[in-house]
Design an enzyme around this catalytic site. Structure first.
Site, PDB file in Angstrom:
ATOM      1  CE  LYS A  63     -22.216  14.978 -93.476  1.00 42.95           C
ATOM      2  NZ  LYS A  63     -23.029  16.052 -92.940  1.00 42.95           N
ATOM      3  CB  CYS A 112     -23.818  13.700 -88.874  1.00 41.49           C
ATOM      4  SG  CYS A 112     -25.018  14.712 -88.039  1.00 41.49           S
TER       5      CYS A 112
HETATM    6  P1  NDP Z   1     -30.970  24.512 -94.565  1.00 42.28           P
HETATM    7  O1  NDP Z   1     -31.920  25.274 -93.726  1.00 42.28           O
HETATM    8  O2  NDP Z   1     -29.524  24.546 -94.292  1.00 42.28           O
HETATM    9  O3  NDP Z   1     -31.160  24.930 -96.088  1.00 42.28           O
HETATM   10  C1  NDP Z   1     -32.414  24.861 -96.708  1.00 42.28           C
HETATM   11  C2  NDP Z   1     -32.241  25.377 -98.116  1.00 42.28           C
HETATM   12  O4  NDP Z   1     -33.448  25.171 -98.839  1.00 42.28           O
HETATM   13  C3  NDP Z   1     -31.946  26.859 -98.153  1.00 42.28           C
HETATM   14  O5  NDP Z   1     -31.041  27.078 -99.187  1.00 42.28           O
HETATM   15  C4  NDP Z   1     -33.316  27.457 -98.446  1.00 42.28           C
HETATM   16  O6  NDP Z   1     -33.252  28.643 -99.169  1.00 42.28           O
HETATM   17  C5  NDP Z   1     -33.922  26.407 -99.336  1.00 42.28           C
HETATM   18  N1  NDP Z   1     -35.369  26.375 -99.277  1.00 42.28           N
HETATM   19  C6  NDP Z   1     -36.145  26.381 -98.179  1.00 42.28           C
HETATM   20  N2  NDP Z   1     -37.443  26.300 -98.526  1.00 42.28           N
HETATM   21  C7  NDP Z   1     -37.474  26.254 -99.868  1.00 42.28           C
HETATM   22  C8  NDP Z   1     -38.521  26.171-100.820  1.00 42.28           C
HETATM   23  N3  NDP Z   1     -39.791  26.126-100.457  1.00 42.28           N
HETATM   24  N4  NDP Z   1     -38.192  26.147-102.126  1.00 42.28           N
HETATM   25  C9  NDP Z   1     -36.893  26.198-102.503  1.00 42.28           C
HETATM   26  N5  NDP Z   1     -35.863  26.263-101.665  1.00 42.28           N
HETATM   27  C10 NDP Z   1     -36.154  26.302-100.350  1.00 42.28           C
HETATM   28  O7  NDP Z   1     -31.576  23.037 -94.567  1.00 42.28           O
HETATM   29  P2  NDP Z   1     -30.951  21.652 -94.939  1.00 42.28           P
HETATM   30  O8  NDP Z   1     -32.121  20.844 -95.366  1.00 42.28           O
HETATM   31  O9  NDP Z   1     -29.800  21.773 -95.858  1.00 42.28           O
HETATM   32  O10 NDP Z   1     -30.403  21.153 -93.532  1.00 42.28           O
HETATM   33  C11 NDP Z   1     -31.259  21.144 -92.398  1.00 42.28           C
HETATM   34  C12 NDP Z   1     -30.498  21.425 -91.143  1.00 42.28           C
HETATM   35  O11 NDP Z   1     -29.768  20.273 -90.797  1.00 42.28           O
HETATM   36  C13 NDP Z   1     -29.453  22.528 -91.257  1.00 42.28           C
HETATM   37  O12 NDP Z   1     -29.971  23.792 -90.971  1.00 42.28           O
HETATM   38  C14 NDP Z   1     -28.415  22.120 -90.256  1.00 42.28           C
HETATM   39  O13 NDP Z   1     -28.769  22.699 -89.029  1.00 42.28           O
HETATM   40  C15 NDP Z   1     -28.548  20.624 -90.199  1.00 42.28           C
HETATM   41  N6  NDP Z   1     -27.432  19.979 -90.921  1.00 42.28           N
HETATM   42  C16 NDP Z   1     -26.176  20.144 -90.457  1.00 42.28           C
HETATM   43  C17 NDP Z   1     -25.110  19.559 -91.113  1.00 42.28           C
HETATM   44  C18 NDP Z   1     -23.732  19.756 -90.617  1.00 42.28           C
HETATM   45  O14 NDP Z   1     -23.567  20.140 -89.470  1.00 42.28           O
HETATM   46  N7  NDP Z   1     -22.710  19.525 -91.442  1.00 42.28           N
HETATM   47  C19 NDP Z   1     -25.320  18.756 -92.320  1.00 42.28           C
HETATM   48  C20 NDP Z   1     -26.676  18.681 -92.732  1.00 42.28           C
HETATM   49  C21 NDP Z   1     -27.685  19.273 -92.061  1.00 42.28           C
HETATM   50  P3  NDP Z   1     -33.099  30.082 -98.472  1.00 42.28           P
HETATM   51  O15 NDP Z   1     -31.668  30.174 -98.055  1.00 42.28           O
HETATM   52  O16 NDP Z   1     -33.450  31.027 -99.554  1.00 42.28           O
HETATM   53  O17 NDP Z   1     -34.042  30.100 -97.316  1.00 42.28           O
END
Ligand code: NDP
Length: 462
Positions: free
Chosen positions: A50, A47
């Site tokens: 970023k 966070c």
């Molecule tokens: P997220 O879970 O938000 O998103 C992951 C993304 O990757 C989704 O779009 C998912 O697709 C896709 N995905 C997952 N597996 C694969 C794969 N094997 N191949 C291709 N695409 C894939 O994860 P992030 O990494 O963005 O963030 C992690 C966590 O960190 C978040 O859930 C959040 O809780 C936290 N975070 C919070 C923030 C904030 O509060 N501003 C900022 C950054 C992170 P699909 O939707 O189809 O599953």
């Protein structure tokens, strides 16, 4: 048996540090093990850095706006190396504050990786060798880590961990994923002048968010020059003389870019803890099983934060830590309420949201009233820009309670923090509207939406 410590905390991130401090302040003998720098994901590689990058990248639009407001701004250039050094100084300062606060509270910080050797015993392996310790109570607060899917050529891709330390900014980048990290970094890189493509396997970014929010944000990101490719799942990443090429099977043509970043989710950091030695149960995805008091199946072991996978947000880990300390050290059983936690995506423009999406509300409550405003904020009308803000209220028809507030636009995260107070209190639409508008702001639109919005596709259903 006399233990070395009353509480041993594994992990000095936001949750672990808060719990350790609160416990130590009661006079308990507390130690915390941390294998990396103090501060955890949020401070060191999440966070905080970023948000600095978001600030840095937003200036590019700021200079354009300034010109429209009459400023003579010469062609501005960005010094990535200078920014990184300043960012790293600030992260070191914040990490130092966390360490100082632990010391002030009387908790001992041990540098090393802790793993269970028995229900009450752990081995901490650090730069000065390893040490066995014993503790009456143990708190697991190890957070999570980046996950890389197993595809051909994934070793050529970076993740958010490396994005914070790139030596130079690439000319072009493809970001895989459609979640928080993918859309936030797409905005950052595009704002810093990197030709940016976002490739997501699903039908629209930010799955789980309100559909209007998803569509609106995707449109606004495209206005800022970000190319979004949907239905694009990586088949492989090829390294060539000219850079990297992302292949998506037959669904899309190959996409060449200098850098590929994977932002495809995170996993709980429970591997290596040897939970079996303590008899602690894990879920199939590696998260630690806990009850509403964050207690594991072993009655003297608790877990909080991302390692439990309940709601992976820093303030949630902190509140779980406070509830843990109240329950265990103040004899006041407290369970943190995970309902109606506001969240923000620091995309450009940012998203702020609290409560449920329209689709979830229809599923939960049947009939709902929707109020929606889409407009160009006054700063944008002045500069002649095209950016639009979206505000949406979801109201349960029967009770007239606000069950969702969604904003996409400048300052959305700041607005949603306060909107969340009203929503958490169970505010009705009439009470919300009773609040006088504050002019001239964008936020005043929130309390002046009187007409129900009935999109063509749901007319007749509601
Ligand atoms: P997220 O879970 O938000 O998103 C992951 C993304 O990757 C989704 O779009 C998912 O697709 C896709 N995905 C997952 N597996 C694969 C794969 N094997 N191949 C291709 N695409 C894939 O994860 P992030 O990494 O963005 O963030 C992690 C966590 O960190 C978040 O859930 C959040 O809780 C936290 N975070 C919070 C923030 C904030 O509060 N501003 C900022 C950054 C992170 P699909 O939707 O189809 O599953």
């Amino acid at each position: 048996m006399a233990y070395d410590y009353d509480l041993f905390v594994i992990g000095a991130g936001s949750g672990g540090v808060r719990a350790a401090r609160l416990a130590a302040m009661t006079g308990a003998r507390v130690a915390v093990a941390e294998a990396d720098r103090v501060g955890g994901t949020c401070v060191i590689r999440g966070c905080v850095p970023k948000k600095f990058m978001v600030y840095a990248s937003e200036f590019s639009h700021g200079f354009e706006d300034a010109r429209a407001f009459g400023w003579n701004v010469p062609a501005a250039t960005f010094d990535w190396v200078k920014f990184l050094a300043r960012k790293d100084d600030e992260i070191a300062r914040l990490s130092g504050i966390y360490t100082t606060n632990l010391n002030k509270a009387g908790a001992l910080l041990m540098h090393g990786f802790a793993a269970f050797t028995g229900p009450h015993t752990l081995k901490v392996s650090g730069p000065d060798g390893s040490k066995e310790i014993t503790a009456d109570k143990i708190l697991i607060a190890t957070g999570g880590h980046v996950h890389r899917p197993d595809i051909d050529g994934i070793e050529h891709a970076i993740t958010s961990d490396e994005a914070f330390h790139l030596r130079t900014l690439p000319k072009s980048i493809l970001i895989a994923g459609g979640g928080y990290i993918a859309v936030e970094f797409a905005g950052i890189f595009a704002g810093l002048g990197v030709e940016t493509t976002l490739a997501y396997r699903g039908d629209n970014i930010l799955r789980g968010f309100d559909d209007d929010v998803r569509t609106h944000l995707a449109g606004e990101m495209e206005k800022r020059g970000i190319r979004i490719i949907l239905g694009a799942a990586h088949a492989k990443i090829e390294k060539t003389d000219k850079g990297l090429v992302s292949h998506f099977g037959d669904s899309h043509p190959p996409c060449p870019t200098e850098t590929v970043m994977f932002a495809t989710g995170r996993r709980a950091s429970s591997g290596g803890l040897n939970l079996k030695a303590a008899g602690v149960k894990e879920n199939p995805d590696g998260t630690v099983c806990v009850d509403k008091f964050s207690q594991t199946n072993a009655p003297h072991i608790w877990a909080i934060g991302d390692v439990t996978g309940r709601l992976n947000l820093t303030p949630v880990a902190i509140r779980e830590a406070v509830a843990f300390a109240d329950t265990v050290f103040h004899d006041k059983p407290t369970a943190f309420d995970h309902a109606l936690v506001p969240t923000a995506v620091f995309s450009q423009p940012p998203v702020g949201t609290v409560g449920v999406s329209e689709a979830t509300a229809r599923h939960l409550y049947g009939k709902v009233d929707i109020y929606r405003a889409k407009f160009r904020p006054m700063k944008v009308t002045f500069t002649g820009g095209r950016d639009q803000t979206l505000m949406k209220l979801v109201v349960e028809e029967k009770t007239q309670k606000l069950v969702g507030v969604h904003i996409v636009g400048p300052d959305a995260p700041e607005m949603i923090q306060l909107a969340a107070v009203a929503v958490k209190m169970g505010c009705t639409k009439a009470q919300w509207d009773d609040t006088c508008a504050l002019h001239p702001t964008a936020a005043e639109e929130l309390v002046t939406m009187r007409e129900k919005y009935v999109p063509n596709e749901v007319a007749g259903r509601n």
